[in-house]
Design a protein around this motif. Structure first.
Motif, short mmCIF file in Angstrom:
data_model
loop_
_atom_site.label_atom_id
_atom_site.label_comp_id
_atom_site.label_asym_id
_atom_site.label_seq_id
_atom_site.Cartn_x
_atom_site.Cartn_y
_atom_site.Cartn_z
N LYS A 41 0.82 -1.22 0.00
CA LYS A 41 0.00 0.00 0.00
C LYS A 41 0.85 1.26 0.00
CE LYS A 41 -3.94 -2.25 2.24
NZ LYS A 41 -4.92 -2.23 3.36
N ASP A 42 2.05 1.14 -0.53
CA ASP A 42 2.98 2.26 -0.64
C ASP A 42 3.10 2.61 -2.12
OD1 ASP A 42 5.33 3.83 -0.98
OD2 ASP A 42 6.08 3.13 0.96
N SER A 43 2.58 3.77 -2.51
CA SER A 43 2.54 4.15 -3.92
C SER A 43 3.93 4.23 -4.54
CB SER A 43 1.83 5.50 -4.09
OG SER A 43 0.49 5.41 -3.69
N ALA A 44 4.89 4.72 -3.78
CA ALA A 44 6.26 4.83 -4.29
C ALA A 44 6.84 3.45 -4.57
CB ALA A 44 7.14 5.58 -3.31
N LYS A 45 6.60 2.49 -3.66
CA LYS A 45 7.10 1.14 -3.87
C LYS A 45 6.43 0.47 -5.07
CE LYS A 45 8.51 0.21 0.90
NZ LYS A 45 8.30 -0.62 2.12
N VAL A 46 5.16 0.75 -5.27
CA VAL A 46 4.45 0.21 -6.44
C VAL A 46 5.04 0.78 -7.72
CG1 VAL A 46 2.24 0.10 -7.64
CG2 VAL A 46 2.32 -0.19 -5.16
N ALA A 47 5.31 2.09 -7.72
CA ALA A 47 5.88 2.74 -8.91
C ALA A 47 7.26 2.16 -9.23
CB ALA A 47 5.98 4.25 -8.69
N LEU A 48 8.07 1.95 -8.19
CA LEU A 48 9.41 1.38 -8.40
C LEU A 48 9.33 -0.07 -8.87
CD1 LEU A 48 11.20 2.88 -5.28
CD2 LEU A 48 11.73 3.41 -7.66
N ALA A 49 8.41 -0.83 -8.29
CA ALA A 49 8.25 -2.23 -8.68
C ALA A 49 7.76 -2.33 -10.12
CB ALA A 49 7.27 -2.92 -7.75
N ALA A 50 6.85 -1.43 -10.50
CA ALA A 50 6.34 -1.43 -11.87
C ALA A 50 7.47 -1.12 -12.87
CB ALA A 50 5.22 -0.40 -12.01
N ARG A 51 8.31 -0.16 -12.52
CA ARG A 51 9.43 0.17 -13.40
C ARG A 51 10.40 -1.01 -13.54
NH1 ARG A 51 14.00 4.46 -11.68
NH2 ARG A 51 14.31 2.75 -10.20
N ASP A 52 10.73 -1.64 -12.41
CA ASP A 52 11.66 -2.77 -12.46
C ASP A 52 11.05 -3.96 -13.21
OD1 ASP A 52 13.39 -1.22 -11.00
OD2 ASP A 52 12.93 -2.17 -9.07
N ALA A 53 9.75 -4.19 -12.98
CA ALA A 53 9.08 -5.29 -13.67
C ALA A 53 9.03 -5.03 -15.17
CB ALA A 53 7.67 -5.48 -13.12
N MET A 54 8.85 -3.79 -15.55
CA MET A 54 8.80 -3.45 -16.97
C MET A 54 10.14 -3.76 -17.64
SD MET A 54 7.68 0.09 -18.86
CE MET A 54 9.04 1.08 -18.24
N ARG A 55 11.23 -3.45 -16.96
CA ARG A 55 12.54 -3.75 -17.52
C ARG A 55 12.70 -5.27 -17.70
NH1 ARG A 55 17.26 -0.72 -17.94
NH2 ARG A 55 19.11 -1.98 -18.32
N SER A 56 12.18 -6.04 -16.75
CA SER A 56 12.25 -7.50 -16.87
C SER A 56 11.45 -8.00 -18.06
CB SER A 56 11.74 -8.16 -15.58
OG SER A 56 12.56 -7.84 -14.48
N VAL A 57 10.28 -7.39 -18.29
CA VAL A 57 9.45 -7.79 -19.43
C VAL A 57 10.16 -7.46 -20.75
CG1 VAL A 57 7.25 -7.46 -20.62
CG2 VAL A 57 7.32 -7.51 -18.12
N VAL A 58 10.77 -6.29 -20.81
CA VAL A 58 11.50 -5.90 -22.02
C VAL A 58 12.66 -6.87 -22.27
CG1 VAL A 58 12.90 -4.11 -23.11
CG2 VAL A 58 10.85 -3.48 -21.84
N LYS A 59 13.37 -7.23 -21.21
CA LYS A 59 14.49 -8.17 -21.35
C LYS A 59 13.99 -9.52 -21.86
CE LYS A 59 18.44 -10.11 -18.85
NZ LYS A 59 19.18 -10.14 -17.57
N PHE A 60 12.86 -9.99 -21.32
CA PHE A 60 12.27 -11.26 -21.77
C PHE A 60 11.90 -11.17 -23.25
CE2 PHE A 60 8.48 -13.97 -22.33
CZ PHE A 60 8.97 -15.19 -21.89
N ARG A 83 -2.17 3.08 -12.13
CA ARG A 83 -2.09 3.09 -13.59
C ARG A 83 -0.79 2.46 -14.06
NH1 ARG A 83 -5.04 3.07 -17.99
NH2 ARG A 83 -6.50 4.36 -16.79
N ALA A 84 0.32 2.76 -13.38
CA ALA A 84 1.61 2.19 -13.76
C ALA A 84 1.59 0.67 -13.59
CB ALA A 84 2.73 2.79 -12.92
N GLU A 85 1.03 0.20 -12.48
CA GLU A 85 0.96 -1.24 -12.22
C GLU A 85 0.12 -1.94 -13.29
OE1 GLU A 85 -0.79 -4.92 -10.79
OE2 GLU A 85 -1.89 -3.03 -10.98
N LYS A 86 -1.02 -1.36 -13.65
CA LYS A 86 -1.88 -1.96 -14.67
C LYS A 86 -1.20 -1.95 -16.04
CE LYS A 86 -6.47 -1.75 -16.78
NZ LYS A 86 -5.93 -1.96 -18.14
N THR A 87 -0.49 -0.88 -16.34
CA THR A 87 0.21 -0.78 -17.63
C THR A 87 1.23 -1.90 -17.78
OG1 THR A 87 -0.09 1.62 -17.76
CG2 THR A 87 1.70 0.68 -19.05
N VAL A 88 2.00 -2.14 -16.73
CA VAL A 88 3.02 -3.20 -16.80
C VAL A 88 2.37 -4.58 -16.80
CG1 VAL A 88 5.01 -4.22 -15.64
CG2 VAL A 88 4.75 -1.73 -15.70
N ARG A 89 1.30 -4.73 -16.04
CA ARG A 89 0.58 -6.00 -16.03
C ARG A 89 0.06 -6.33 -17.45
NH1 ARG A 89 -2.28 -8.76 -11.71
NH2 ARG A 89 -1.64 -7.02 -10.36
#
Length: 322
Positions: free
Chosen positions: A18-37, A97-103
């Motif tokens: 429930k920490d918006s900053a942590k969600v934003a950071l996790a979404a960014r890191d997850a996006m990089r993983s998706v791009v790498k995949f 929105r960032a979390e949904k975009t990466v999902r």
């Protein structure tokens, strides 16, 4: 476990904090993983040193996603993650929105390379003008160092005012409300931003922002830079050059102050180059010709000089004039 499931688990873990900053950071890191995949599945060499901006706008990602708005949404995830990393407040709606975009991005990639693991989503979004401002434009302004006011109509020196009132709008002299006005430290407007909903072309805001600019100029005696955007694309009329140009980000306060100085600058074609830097007649002629070209509202110019004719000195002397 499928790749998509792994990404979802990472995102869910961040959401549960429930920490918006942590969600934003996790979404960014997850996006990089998706791009790498995606790169791995397409057999494309992965560069660990590549920035996320370079990766999101790489030919591989843009061609795979094939929806410009979704590429822009991925760039929003990058921006929001960067803001969170630098201590800028992230709204819950922005993080969601960032979390949904990466999902959705992970589902799109998963459906292509792991058939049966997930269904490809519809990635097109239609946000209202107000949602566009709150989700996207606030984040992009904050990325450029602007503190966005939460009080409508408040003049904030050195900050971004929202719904700032102007009077005398055509055709009947009614009041108008600028979506954003970026003020200098002197309390005078450096720029005005007109926002449109994401499903509309940003060009629909061009006429409106020009009118706002005229009314602000009438009130403050300065010409603000004009931006119009739909949250995905930002266009800028800097009032120095005649044609608008697409921007990847808003200008910072210092950059806008520089543009204001350029607006006030007179013709440079009659300025004499420093002969101690480039004093040969053909060098001075070349510099003067290019300056005259810039006086014609051209943003770019080209000088072609042979080896040994002093290109470095000409370049330094030109910078000195500009």
């Amino acid at each position: 476990m499928s790749f998509y499931s792994k990404i979802v688990d990472l995102l869910n873990a961040a959401v549960q904090t429930k920490d918006s900053a942590k969600v934003a950071l996790a979404a960014r890191d997850a996006m990089r993983s998706v791009v790498k995949f995606l790169f791995e599945k397409k057999g494309i060499e992965w560069d660990e040193k590549a920035t996320l901006l370079e990766l999101v706008h790489s030919r591989t990602v843009e061609e795979f996603v094939a929806v410009p708005e979704q590429v822009a949404a991925l760039d929003f995830v990058r921006t929001l993650g960067s803001n969170a990393e630098h201590g800028v407040h992230v709204k819950k709606t922005q993080a969601a929105r960032a979390e949904k975009t990466v999902r959705d991005f992970a589902a799109l990639v998963g459906a292509a390379f792991e058939p049966g693991s997930v269904t490809a989503p519809d990635v097109r979004a239609d946000l209202s003008e107000a949602e566009t401002r709150k989700l996207y434009i606030d984040a992009y302004l904050e990325e450029a160092g602007w503190k966005v006011s939460t009080v409508k109509g408040e003049l904030v020196p050195g900050g971004a005012s929202i719904e700032y009132k102007v009077t005398g709008m055509p055709p009947n002299g009614q009041d108008g409300y600028c979506d954003y006005v970026l003020f200098g430290l002197d309390g005078k407007p450096l720029a005005v931003v007109e926002a449109k909903k994401t499903s509309e072309s940003e060009e629909k805001g061009r006429t409106q922002v020009k009118l706002y600019g005229e009314r602000l100029e009438a009130k403050f005696g300065v010409k603000p830079v004009l931006y119009y955007t739909n949250g995905y694309r930002i266009q800028c009329l800097d009032r120095v050059y005649s044609e608008p140009r697409r921007m990847v980000a808003f200008h910072t306060l210092k950059e806008l102050e520089r543009l204001r100085a350029l607006q006030a600058r007179g013709p440079i074609g009659d300025m004499k180059p420093n002969p101690d830097i480039a004093g040969r007649p053909y060098q001075m002629t070349a510099i003067t010709s290019l300056c005259e070209h810039f006086d014609g509202k051209h943003r770019k110019g080209l000088l072609v000089l042979a080896t040994g004719t002093g290109k470095t000195r000409v370049s330094i002397a030109l910078v000195d004039v500009l």
